[in-house]
Design a protein around this motif. Structure first.
Motif, PDB file in Angstrom:
ATOM      1  N   MET A  46       0.824  -1.210   0.000  1.00 33.90           N
ATOM      2  CA  MET A  46       0.000   0.000   0.000  1.00 33.90           C
ATOM      3  C   MET A  46       0.859   1.262   0.000  1.00 33.90           C
ATOM      4  N   ALA A  50       1.139   3.960  -3.023  1.00 32.35           N
ATOM      5  CA  ALA A  50       0.707   5.344  -2.802  1.00 32.35           C
ATOM      6  C   ALA A  50       1.824   6.324  -3.170  1.00 32.35           C
ATOM      7  N   ILE A  87      -5.656   0.314  -4.639  1.00 30.30           N
ATOM      8  CA  ILE A  87      -5.306   1.496  -3.852  1.00 30.30           C
ATOM      9  C   ILE A  87      -5.936   2.696  -4.551  1.00 30.30           C
ATOM     10  N   MET A 101      -7.464   1.174   0.680  1.00 27.35           N
ATOM     11  CA  MET A 101      -6.948  -0.029   0.052  1.00 27.35           C
ATOM     12  C   MET A 101      -7.857  -1.188   0.375  1.00 27.35           C
TER      13      MET A 101
END
Length: 135
Positions: A46, A50, A87, A101
């Motif tokens: 994640m 990101a 995500i 997520m």
């Protein structure tokens, strides 16, 4: 002040698909669970995604840093399974970015998370680090 919305699009989504390998398992912290996908691996995917979604789009000298994380890992996943992670950048509020997520495999959802990142000036951050280190 930097207008983040000039560089990053709210609503952007990325889906990652991968096979759970030994590096993604709990084996390093629990021999009883060494064949299972770890929560840390989910978090790392994640965060990495990101950062990759946002940081390259920012002007030189700007980066994101993590501010908040919340996760629920509610089902086990075996090593060798194919997993998916979606995500999404759900909201931009000033320099704050809010992500969600979801992780799933053929058996259904196994984790869900929320993550906040903040867009900052890297040089100002390092000035604060040096100042704090000299106290």
């Amino acid at each position: 002040m930097l207008n983040v919305k000039d560089f990053v699009n709210q609503g952007e989504e990325v889906t990652i698909t991968k096979v759970v390998g030994p590096e993604d398992t709990v084996g390093t912290s629990s021999t009883h669970l060494q064949q299972l996908l770890s929560t840390n691996a989910c978090i790392n995917i994640m965060i990495k995604t990101a950062v990759e979604m946002v940081d390259p789009k920012l002007p030189p000298g700007y980066i994101t840093v993590g501010r908040y994380w919340e996760t629920t890992h509610h089902a086990p996943v075996l090593m060798g399974s194919t997993v998916n992670f979606k995500i999404a950048l759900d909201k931009i509020d000033g320099n704050r970015l809010f992500f969600s997520m979801t992780g799933w495999d053929d058996s259904g959802e196994f984790c869900r998370a929320r993550h906040e990142r903040v867009v900052i000036n890297k040089d100002k951050l390092m000035d604060k680090v040096r100042e704090r280190a000299t106290r």
